[in-house]
Design a protein around this motif. Structure first.
Motif, short mmCIF file in Angstrom:
data_model
loop_
_atom_site.label_atom_id
_atom_site.label_comp_id
_atom_site.label_asym_id
_atom_site.label_seq_id
_atom_site.Cartn_x
_atom_site.Cartn_y
_atom_site.Cartn_z
N THR A 1 -39.70 47.87 62.80
CA THR A 1 -38.55 47.42 62.02
C THR A 1 -38.98 46.52 60.88
O THR A 1 -38.53 46.67 59.73
CB THR A 1 -37.55 46.67 62.92
N ASN A 2 -39.87 45.58 61.18
CA ASN A 2 -40.34 44.67 60.15
C ASN A 2 -41.18 45.37 59.09
O ASN A 2 -41.12 45.04 57.91
CB ASN A 2 -41.15 43.53 60.78
N ALA B 1 -40.80 48.45 58.10
CA ALA B 1 -39.85 49.16 57.24
C ALA B 1 -39.19 48.20 56.27
O ALA B 1 -39.01 48.51 55.08
CB ALA B 1 -38.81 49.87 58.09
N ASP B 2 -38.82 47.01 56.75
CA ASP B 2 -38.17 46.01 55.90
C ASP B 2 -39.11 45.54 54.78
O ASP B 2 -38.71 45.44 53.61
CB ASP B 2 -37.73 44.80 56.74
N VAL B 3 -40.35 45.23 55.16
CA VAL B 3 -41.33 44.77 54.17
C VAL B 3 -41.60 45.86 53.14
O VAL B 3 -41.67 45.60 51.93
CB VAL B 3 -42.64 44.34 54.85
N ARG C 1 -42.91 37.52 58.60
CA ARG C 1 -42.20 38.44 59.51
C ARG C 1 -42.92 38.61 60.84
O ARG C 1 -42.29 38.78 61.88
CB ARG C 1 -42.05 39.80 58.83
N LEU D 1 -44.57 37.83 52.95
CA LEU D 1 -43.65 38.57 53.82
C LEU D 1 -44.32 38.97 55.13
O LEU D 1 -43.74 38.83 56.22
CB LEU D 1 -43.12 39.81 53.11
N ARG E 1 -39.66 48.24 52.11
CA ARG E 1 -38.53 48.36 51.18
C ARG E 1 -38.54 47.26 50.13
O ARG E 1 -38.27 47.51 48.95
CB ARG E 1 -37.21 48.32 51.96
N GLU E 2 -38.87 46.06 50.56
CA GLU E 2 -38.84 44.92 49.64
C GLU E 2 -39.95 44.99 48.59
O GLU E 2 -39.73 44.63 47.43
CB GLU E 2 -38.92 43.61 50.42
#
Length: 210
Positions: free
Chosen positions: A10-11, A13-15, A39, A35, A17-18
């Motif tokens: 999950t993290n 994927a978040d990183v 995270r 990040l 995207r950012e």
């Protein structure tokens, strides 16, 4: 410090995207290091890029208590020679040191005395290794073989973002050169026309008339 796999995915994927939307190279590298450390709660995160001669891997961004000093000293590791980063930038393969106290490849950095385990992953673009993502933890056995697969996904996303940022810089540089060239040509044409006319001509540069 074994982080659950689902949490990591999950993290990641978040990183990803950012950082995908960042086009400035320095901003991209600094934000990525911060990040990843925040995270995943790692002790230290460093991003290395290989120089043009493929001789050294230079630390270009870092996030830890030692980051500022390491960057100020232009910290570098010799490709194929020094530490996990040197190994990874040479072989193009990820490397884990579960216990840095007994791992011969680990390079002890006095600025990071609390490092107990480390993983380095290659940053690859078009099958070429351009650098390494170095992650260190303050507990032993913080990484598993499965982390190579999950964290390599993050490293690949970072490498793609780096390539995009480099392309943007190249395009902007080319446009700047074309603009300068066009201005120079326009001025030369204008001066030639003025000289042929042999009449007084004035130019206003925004501040004064000459």
């Amino acid at each position: 410090m074994n982080v659950p796999l689902n949490f990591k995915k999950t993290n990641i994927a978040d990183v990803a995207r950012e950082i995908a939307i960042i086009r400035d190279m320095n901003t991209l590298l600094n934000v990525s290091a911060d990040l990843i450390r925040e995270r995943f709660k790692y002790y230290h995160v460093g991003i290395f890029l290989i120089d043009e001669r493929s001789e050294y891997a230079f630390l270009r961004a870092a996030s830890s208590v030692a980051a500022e000093k390491m960057l100020a000293s232009k910290y570098k590791l010799k490709v194929g020679k020094t530490g996990l980063v040197g190994n990874v930038t040479s072989t193009g393969q990820a490397y884990i040191a579960l216990d840095v106290g007994i791992d011969a490849t680990h390079f002890e950095n006095p600025l990071l005395p609390d490092t107990r385990s480390e993983i380095a992953l290659p940053l690859r673009t078009r099958s070429i290794t351009v650098g390494a993502l170095d992650i260190q933890a303050n507990v032993p056995n913080a990484f598993t073989q499965q982390d190579i697969q999950t964290l390599q996904i993050l490293a690949d996303q970072l490498a793609a973002a780096i390539e995009n940022a480099q392309l943007v810089q190249q395009v902007e540089g080319t446009l700047d050169e074309l603009t300068k060239s066009n201005r120079s040509q326009t001025k030369q044409i204008w001066l030639s026309a003025v000289n042929e006319r042999d009449v007084p001509t004035y130019e206003y540069d925004g501040l004064q008339v000459s």
